[in-house]
Design a protein around this motif. Sequence first.
Motif, PDB file in Angstrom:
ATOM      1  N   LEU A 199     -14.396 -34.842 -37.367  1.00  0.00           N
ATOM      2  CA  LEU A 199     -13.379 -34.108 -36.602  1.00  0.00           C
ATOM      3  C   LEU A 199     -12.823 -32.952 -37.427  1.00  0.00           C
ATOM      4  CD1 LEU A 199     -11.437 -36.997 -34.801  1.00  0.00           C
ATOM      5  CD2 LEU A 199     -13.021 -35.354 -33.787  1.00  0.00           C
ATOM      6  N   HIS A 200     -12.633 -33.163 -38.719  1.00  0.00           N
ATOM      7  CA  HIS A 200     -12.187 -32.082 -39.596  1.00  0.00           C
ATOM      8  C   HIS A 200     -13.207 -30.937 -39.564  1.00  0.00           C
ATOM      9  CE1 HIS A 200      -9.576 -34.915 -42.313  1.00  0.00           C
ATOM     10  NE2 HIS A 200      -9.463 -35.185 -41.019  1.00  0.00           N
ATOM     11  N   ASP A 201     -14.484 -31.313 -39.682  1.00  0.00           N
ATOM     12  CA  ASP A 201     -15.548 -30.319 -39.694  1.00  0.00           C
ATOM     13  C   ASP A 201     -15.618 -29.580 -38.360  1.00  0.00           C
ATOM     14  OD1 ASP A 201     -17.905 -29.045 -40.863  1.00  0.00           O
ATOM     15  OD2 ASP A 201     -19.057 -30.219 -39.423  1.00  0.00           O
ATOM     16  N   ALA A 202     -15.435 -30.302 -37.253  1.00  0.00           N
ATOM     17  CA  ALA A 202     -15.469 -29.675 -35.930  1.00  0.00           C
ATOM     18  C   ALA A 202     -14.325 -28.678 -35.765  1.00  0.00           C
ATOM     19  CB  ALA A 202     -15.397 -30.742 -34.838  1.00  0.00           C
ATOM     20  N   CYS A 203     -13.150 -29.006 -36.290  1.00  0.00           N
ATOM     21  CA  CYS A 203     -12.012 -28.078 -36.225  1.00  0.00           C
ATOM     22  C   CYS A 203     -12.325 -26.813 -37.032  1.00  0.00           C
ATOM     23  CB  CYS A 203     -10.749 -28.752 -36.755  1.00  0.00           C
ATOM     24  SG  CYS A 203     -10.031 -29.985 -35.655  1.00  0.00           S
ATOM     25  N   ARG A 204     -12.865 -26.982 -38.214  1.00  0.00           N
ATOM     26  CA  ARG A 204     -13.216 -25.815 -39.036  1.00  0.00           C
ATOM     27  C   ARG A 204     -14.288 -24.969 -38.340  1.00  0.00           C
ATOM     28  NH1 ARG A 204     -13.438 -29.880 -43.202  1.00  0.00           N
ATOM     29  NH2 ARG A 204     -11.523 -29.869 -44.473  1.00  0.00           N
ATOM     30  N   TYR A 205     -15.265 -25.631 -37.758  1.00  0.00           N
ATOM     31  CA  TYR A 205     -16.373 -24.928 -37.119  1.00  0.00           C
ATOM     32  C   TYR A 205     -15.880 -24.044 -35.975  1.00  0.00           C
ATOM     33  CZ  TYR A 205     -20.882 -24.225 -34.816  1.00  0.00           C
ATOM     34  OH  TYR A 205     -22.008 -23.673 -34.242  1.00  0.00           O
ATOM     35  N   HIS A 206     -14.881 -24.542 -35.232  1.00  0.00           N
ATOM     36  CA  HIS A 206     -14.345 -23.793 -34.094  1.00  0.00           C
ATOM     37  C   HIS A 206     -13.078 -23.018 -34.457  1.00  0.00           C
ATOM     38  CE1 HIS A 206     -17.203 -25.398 -31.220  1.00  0.00           C
ATOM     39  NE2 HIS A 206     -16.935 -26.629 -31.623  1.00  0.00           N
ATOM     40  N   SER A 207     -12.800 -22.902 -35.766  1.00  0.00           N
ATOM     41  CA  SER A 207     -11.647 -22.120 -36.275  1.00  0.00           C
ATOM     42  C   SER A 207     -10.331 -22.595 -35.677  1.00  0.00           C
ATOM     43  CB  SER A 207     -11.858 -20.627 -35.975  1.00  0.00           C
ATOM     44  OG  SER A 207     -13.043 -20.143 -36.570  1.00  0.00           O
ATOM     45  N   LEU A 208     -10.136 -23.912 -35.658  1.00  0.00           N
ATOM     46  CA  LEU A 208      -8.924 -24.514 -35.113  1.00  0.00           C
ATOM     47  C   LEU A 208      -8.034 -25.000 -36.256  1.00  0.00           C
ATOM     48  CD1 LEU A 208     -10.649 -26.664 -32.348  1.00  0.00           C
ATOM     49  CD2 LEU A 208      -9.511 -24.455 -32.021  1.00  0.00           C
ATOM     50  N   ARG A 209      -6.737 -24.790 -36.119  1.00  0.00           N
ATOM     51  CA  ARG A 209      -5.795 -25.318 -37.106  1.00  0.00           C
ATOM     52  C   ARG A 209      -5.692 -26.823 -36.930  1.00  0.00           C
ATOM     53  NH1 ARG A 209      -0.415 -24.120 -37.016  1.00  0.00           N
ATOM     54  NH2 ARG A 209      -0.456 -23.932 -34.743  1.00  0.00           N
ATOM     55  N   PHE A 210      -5.743 -27.562 -38.032  1.00  0.00           N
ATOM     56  CA  PHE A 210      -5.620 -29.009 -37.910  1.00  0.00           C
ATOM     57  C   PHE A 210      -4.835 -29.575 -39.088  1.00  0.00           C
ATOM     58  CE2 PHE A 210      -9.341 -28.554 -40.583  1.00  0.00           C
ATOM     59  CZ  PHE A 210      -9.300 -29.629 -41.439  1.00  0.00           C
ATOM     60  N   ARG A 211      -4.332 -30.776 -38.871  1.00  0.00           N
ATOM     61  CA  ARG A 211      -3.553 -31.474 -39.897  1.00  0.00           C
ATOM     62  C   ARG A 211      -3.899 -32.954 -39.852  1.00  0.00           C
ATOM     63  NH1 ARG A 211       2.424 -30.841 -38.753  1.00  0.00           N
ATOM     64  NH2 ARG A 211       2.258 -32.752 -37.540  1.00  0.00           N
ATOM     65  N   TYR A 212      -4.105 -33.526 -41.014  1.00  0.00           N
ATOM     66  CA  TYR A 212      -4.315 -34.973 -41.087  1.00  0.00           C
ATOM     67  C   TYR A 212      -2.995 -35.680 -40.794  1.00  0.00           C
ATOM     68  CZ  TYR A 212      -4.684 -39.623 -43.119  1.00  0.00           C
ATOM     69  OH  TYR A 212      -4.638 -40.980 -43.313  1.00  0.00           O
ATOM     70  N   GLU A 213      -3.040 -36.598 -39.853  1.00  0.00           N
ATOM     71  CA  GLU A 213      -1.842 -37.352 -39.504  1.00  0.00           C
ATOM     72  C   GLU A 213      -2.268 -38.753 -39.083  1.00  0.00           C
ATOM     73  OE1 GLU A 213       1.757 -36.864 -36.301  1.00  0.00           O
ATOM     74  OE2 GLU A 213       1.348 -35.221 -37.657  1.00  0.00           O
ATOM     75  N   LYS A 214      -1.835 -39.734 -39.823  1.00  0.00           N
ATOM     76  CA  LYS A 214      -2.259 -41.101 -39.555  1.00  0.00           C
ATOM     77  C   LYS A 214      -1.461 -41.719 -38.425  1.00  0.00           C
ATOM     78  CE  LYS A 214      -3.310 -45.455 -41.897  1.00  0.00           C
ATOM     79  NZ  LYS A 214      -3.299 -46.196 -43.183  1.00  0.00           N
ATOM     80  N   HIS A 215      -0.185 -41.403 -38.326  1.00  0.00           N
ATOM     81  CA  HIS A 215       0.657 -41.967 -37.271  1.00  0.00           C
ATOM     82  C   HIS A 215       1.375 -40.816 -36.561  1.00  0.00           C
ATOM     83  CE1 HIS A 215      -0.297 -45.955 -38.656  1.00  0.00           C
ATOM     84  NE2 HIS A 215       0.112 -45.667 -39.876  1.00  0.00           N
ATOM     85  N   GLY A 216       2.681 -40.892 -36.427  1.00  0.00           N
ATOM     86  CA  GLY A 216       3.437 -39.801 -35.825  1.00  0.00           C
ATOM     87  C   GLY A 216       2.961 -39.449 -34.431  1.00  0.00           C
TER      88      GLY A 216
END
Length: 210
Positions: A146-163
């Motif tokens: 999922l991290h790689d897919a966000c980078r591939y499509h130039s999407l901002r992302f953040r790791y979040e386990k809960h919240g």
Amino acid sequence: FETARLNRDSDCFELGFVERELTPEPVMKLGIQLYLAGLSLAVPFPFLIGWVSIGAFAIHNWVHKADLQPDGDMDPNQVAVDETVIRLNDDLYWLYMAVDPDTNDVLHTKLQPTRNHYTAKDFMLELVEKHNLNESLFLVDGNLSLHDACRYHSLRFRYEKHGNRNSVERVFREVKRRTQAFSNSFSNAHLRTADDWLKSFSFAWNMLIE
């Protein structure tokens, strides 16, 4: 979906196939609405509306012909993305899902035969083509695909386990409760049927729950 929440107007969905059906459109809409309110993959129950007797398979066919799925062109501030295992007959599939944590609306679902970088990119591509997500922040767990897919499509992302990412977990729990035998297993179903069911579920989650 509790029966008390069935007071949403059934005009929230359109039926483009009614000219080929003998049953009046209002009866069909109510039948679909009742089915979605207690959605499960098991054959829906027959019921009476006035003097009209509705067969179980008729309701099932109406739902699939209606092609119900979440609306497009949403522009959420955040998008919670996750995947979970779904058993289809004797095989394992991966359900990808994106949810707006502010509204709990399901944005998109896709049932995939495996989980890897390619299926994650494919899901993200359909998601960004369906909605306005250029300014959205994607909330993901530790899944590197999922991290790689966000980078591939130039999407901002953040790791979040809960919240806020927990919003998608709530939808997953309801999906698993609704599947046959109240577990995450589809029995005697084809991939297309299960995928259609999941889209219909997402529509019901968004439109029929207040």
